[in-house]
Motif scaffolding. Structure first.
Motif, PDB file in Angstrom:
ATOM      1  N   THR A   1       0.818  -1.225  -0.020  1.00 45.67           N
ATOM      2  CA  THR A   1      -0.124  -0.211   0.136  1.00 45.67           C
ATOM      3  C   THR A   1       0.824   1.382   0.000  1.00 45.67           C
ATOM      4  N   GLU A   2       0.827   2.194  -0.950  1.00 45.47           N
ATOM      5  CA  GLU A   2       1.513   3.308  -1.035  1.00 45.47           C
ATOM      6  C   GLU A   2       0.979   4.503  -0.256  1.00 45.47           C
ATOM      7  N   HIS A   3       1.856   5.131   0.464  1.00 43.39           N
ATOM      8  CA  HIS A   3       1.459   6.358   0.837  1.00 43.39           C
ATOM      9  C   HIS A   3       2.485   7.445   0.525  1.00 43.39           C
ATOM     10  N   GLU A   4       1.907   8.700   0.332  1.00 47.85           N
ATOM     11  CA  GLU A   4       2.858   9.880  -0.093  1.00 47.85           C
ATOM     12  C   GLU A   4       2.710  10.958   0.974  1.00 47.85           C
ATOM     13  N   LEU A   5       3.708  11.519   1.710  1.00 46.35           N
ATOM     14  CA  LEU A   5       3.384  12.172   2.550  1.00 46.35           C
ATOM     15  C   LEU A   5       4.638  13.170   3.074  1.00 46.35           C
ATOM     16  N   GLU A   6       4.517  14.048   3.891  1.00 47.25           N
ATOM     17  CA  GLU A   6       5.774  14.755   4.438  1.00 47.25           C
ATOM     18  C   GLU A   6       6.023  14.248   5.827  1.00 47.25           C
ATOM     19  N   ALA A   7       7.321  14.238   6.327  1.00 45.73           N
ATOM     20  CA  ALA A   7       7.459  13.802   7.646  1.00 45.73           C
ATOM     21  C   ALA A   7       8.945  14.487   7.949  1.00 45.73           C
ATOM     22  N   MET A   8       9.185  14.597   9.166  1.00 46.12           N
ATOM     23  CA  MET A   8      10.415  14.939   9.819  1.00 46.12           C
ATOM     24  C   MET A   8      11.607  13.802   9.849  1.00 46.12           C
ATOM     25  N   LEU A   9      10.922  12.577   9.925  1.00 43.65           N
ATOM     26  CA  LEU A   9      11.563  11.216   9.869  1.00 43.65           C
ATOM     27  C   LEU A   9      10.819  10.234   9.460  1.00 43.65           C
ATOM     28  N   VAL A  10      11.474   9.195   9.047  1.00 46.25           N
ATOM     29  CA  VAL A  10      10.880   7.561   8.988  1.00 46.25           C
ATOM     30  C   VAL A  10      11.807   6.902   9.538  1.00 46.25           C
ATOM     31  N   ALA A  11      11.553   5.784  10.704  1.00 45.90           N
ATOM     32  CA  ALA A  11      12.312   4.984  11.227  1.00 45.90           C
ATOM     33  C   ALA A  11      11.744   3.623  10.904  1.00 45.90           C
ATOM     34  N   VAL A  12      12.579   2.476  10.592  1.00 46.74           N
ATOM     35  CA  VAL A  12      11.987   1.180  10.435  1.00 46.74           C
ATOM     36  C   VAL A  12      12.821   0.344  11.465  1.00 46.74           C
ATOM     37  N   GLY A  13      12.181  -0.210  12.388  1.00 45.39           N
ATOM     38  CA  GLY A  13      12.701  -0.762  13.364  1.00 45.39           C
ATOM     39  C   GLY A  13      12.421  -2.237  13.440  1.00 45.39           C
ATOM     40  N   ASN A  14      13.336  -3.084  13.725  1.00 41.65           N
ATOM     41  CA  ASN A  14      13.576  -4.439  14.088  1.00 41.65           C
ATOM     42  C   ASN A  14      13.282  -4.627  15.653  1.00 41.65           C
ATOM     43  N   GLY A  15      14.259  -3.644  16.063  1.00 39.55           N
ATOM     44  CA  GLY A  15      14.374  -3.479  17.414  1.00 39.55           C
ATOM     45  C   GLY A  15      13.775  -2.068  17.981  1.00 39.55           C
ATOM     46  N   PRO A  16      13.520  -1.744  19.125  1.00 39.42           N
ATOM     47  CA  PRO A  16      13.004  -0.339  19.698  1.00 39.42           C
ATOM     48  C   PRO A  16      13.798   0.732  19.716  1.00 39.42           C
ATOM     49  N   SER A  17      14.965   0.967  19.792  1.00 42.09           N
ATOM     50  CA  SER A  17      16.054   1.951  20.017  1.00 42.09           C
ATOM     51  C   SER A  17      17.014   1.973  18.975  1.00 42.09           C
ATOM     52  N   PHE A  18      17.703   3.414  19.059  1.00 41.16           N
ATOM     53  CA  PHE A  18      19.044   3.465  18.335  1.00 41.16           C
ATOM     54  C   PHE A  18      19.613   4.680  19.008  1.00 41.16           C
ATOM     55  N   GLY A  19      20.594   4.924  18.774  1.00 43.96           N
ATOM     56  CA  GLY A  19      21.440   6.123  19.294  1.00 43.96           C
ATOM     57  C   GLY A  19      21.755   6.253  20.827  1.00 43.96           C
ATOM     58  N   GLY A  20      21.751   4.937  21.317  1.00 52.33           N
ATOM     59  CA  GLY A  20      22.224   4.908  22.703  1.00 52.33           C
ATOM     60  C   GLY A  20      20.939   4.734  23.668  1.00 52.33           C
ATOM     61  N   GLY A  21      19.744   4.255  23.303  1.00 50.88           N
ATOM     62  CA  GLY A  21      18.700   4.172  23.996  1.00 50.88           C
ATOM     63  C   GLY A  21      17.452   5.070  23.685  1.00 50.88           C
ATOM     64  N   LEU A  22      17.529   5.585  22.399  1.00 55.64           N
ATOM     65  CA  LEU A  22      16.251   6.440  21.903  1.00 55.64           C
ATOM     66  C   LEU A  22      15.530   5.587  21.428  1.00 55.64           C
ATOM     67  N   ARG A  23      14.233   5.479  21.975  1.00 57.66           N
ATOM     68  CA  ARG A  23      13.371   4.338  21.862  1.00 57.66           C
ATOM     69  C   ARG A  23      12.427   4.834  20.705  1.00 57.66           C
ATOM     70  N   ILE A  24      12.845   5.334  19.411  1.00 59.09           N
ATOM     71  CA  ILE A  24      12.242   5.818  18.575  1.00 59.09           C
ATOM     72  C   ILE A  24      10.802   4.855  18.175  1.00 59.09           C
ATOM     73  N   ALA A  25      11.080   3.640  18.075  1.00 58.63           N
ATOM     74  CA  ALA A  25      10.326   2.534  17.741  1.00 58.63           C
ATOM     75  C   ALA A  25       9.951   1.751  19.120  1.00 58.63           C
ATOM     76  N   HIS A  26       9.515   2.408  20.026  1.00 65.54           N
ATOM     77  CA  HIS A  26       8.960   2.051  21.240  1.00 65.54           C
ATOM     78  C   HIS A  26       7.831   0.991  20.837  1.00 65.54           C
ATOM     79  N   GLY A  27       8.099  -0.191  21.533  1.00 62.27           N
ATOM     80  CA  GLY A  27       6.966  -1.170  21.403  1.00 62.27           C
ATOM     81  C   GLY A  27       7.394  -2.244  20.350  1.00 62.27           C
ATOM     82  N   ALA A  28       8.439  -1.937  19.737  1.00 68.20           N
ATOM     83  CA  ALA A  28       8.931  -2.920  18.689  1.00 68.20           C
ATOM     84  C   ALA A  28       9.250  -4.259  19.507  1.00 68.20           C
ATOM     85  N   GLU A  29       8.988  -5.511  18.993  1.00 66.54           N
ATOM     86  CA  GLU A  29       9.425  -6.840  19.527  1.00 66.54           C
ATOM     87  C   GLU A  29      10.356  -7.413  18.516  1.00 66.54           C
ATOM     88  N   LEU A  30      11.216  -8.153  19.188  1.00 64.46           N
ATOM     89  CA  LEU A  30      12.411  -8.623  18.236  1.00 64.46           C
ATOM     90  C   LEU A  30      11.924 -10.185  17.712  1.00 64.46           C
TER      91      LEU A  30
END
Length: 289
Positions: A182-211
């Motif tokens: 399904t295609e979506h066209e939009l504006e955003a500050m960021l898009v992140a794709v998480g397998n796990g929940p965090s990057f950058g030393g604990g920044l939980r951008i994808a909070h709730g992601a399960e491994l």
């Protein structure tokens, strides 16, 4: 007699990698394990060493370093029965945080490997490359690109300065997303794709992601003002940003992210210019946790 092949990035954490390895090896020997310690001269040689090591089918391939070193190890053991052990010696150590591993303590991390059990988890794949954490594809990726061009300062401060510099000029990006067809066209500050929940030393951008759910977590931060972005940033540490009205979250098996002029980063490594297609690979790796 069990055998571990220990692959070290000695420069991780300003030399902490070598120190952690030297703390860990006596623990392995004391437990009756044989060890082979390896160090590559650069990333390419280290990856070659990791693949050769995995082909020998040791009881554990142990990587000592930061998220980049873990990422190299994942390339070698994904799809095999060789479990990955981690001696976390980097700055962020996000993948190690997912498993609540001891940080910056080689002896304690070695004991966890000796006494732990292997947990089977998913990985994300872009082409023939895997990542375990989060793909950054927006403001966060732009900051990475700027930081990588800077020669000074070293360490986390370089990323802090790059963040400040980009905040002054950053504008929302135009994205084309394909979420499970399904295609979506939009504006955003960021898009992140998480397998796990965090990057950058604990920044939980994808909070709730399960491994181990067989899904990727796609997070969007839709356009916000500069000051609002600054105010929202601290909420990433506990995941409370998920209540922000410009936050959007999708769970998918496959996503293509496209935006002109943006380079994607995952596990702190440069994965290349968008568009990038990411797919979940369920049960791809065993991690000693």
């Amino acid at each position: 007699m069990p055998r571990a092949i220990v692959l070290t990035n000695p420069t991780s954490g300003k030399g902490r990698g070598a120190r952690m390895r030297d703390e860990a090896l006596p623990r392995f020997h004391g437990a009756g394990w044989r060890t082979t310690a390896l160090t590559g001269r650069d990333a390419d040689e280290t990856l070659d060493l990791a693949r050769v090591a995995a082909a020998e089918e040791p009881d554990a391939l142990v990587v000592c370093g930061g998220d980049g070193m873990v990422n190299l190890g994942l390339q070698a053991v994904a799809g095999t029965d060789v479990p990955l052990g981690i001696l976390p010696a980097g700055t962020g150590n996000d993948f190690a945080r997912y498993f609540d591993l001891p940080l910056r303590d080689g002896a304690a991390a070695a004991v966890r490997i000796l006494e732990g059990t292997a947990r089977t988890v998913d990985l994300a794949r872009v082409g023939d490359r895997y990542f375990g954490g989060v793909l950054a594809a927006g403001f966060d990726a732009v900051v990475n690109e700027r930081a990588n061009r800077m020669r000074w300062p070293r360490g986390q401060m370089r990323y802090n300065l790059a963040t400040v510099a980009e905040l002054r000029v950053f504008r929302p990006l135009r994205y084309l997303l394909d979420l499970d067809g399904t295609e979506h066209e939009l504006e955003a500050m960021l898009v992140a794709v998480g397998n796990g929940p965090s990057f950058g030393g604990g920044l939980r951008i994808a909070h709730g992601a399960e491994l181990d759910d067989g899904l990727l977590d796609v997070v969007l931060i839709k356009p916000v003002g500069r000051m609002e972005l600054i105010r929202t940033f601290p909420k990433l540490f506990d995941g409370s940003h998920v209540t922000h009205p410009q936050y959007e979250h999708h769970r998918v098996r496959r996503v293509t992210v496209a935006s002109a002029g943006i380079v994607g980063y995952a596990d702190g490594e440069r994965f290349g210019p968008l568009p990038l297609t990411v797919e979940c690979v369920p049960g791809a790796v065993r991690v000693i946790a």
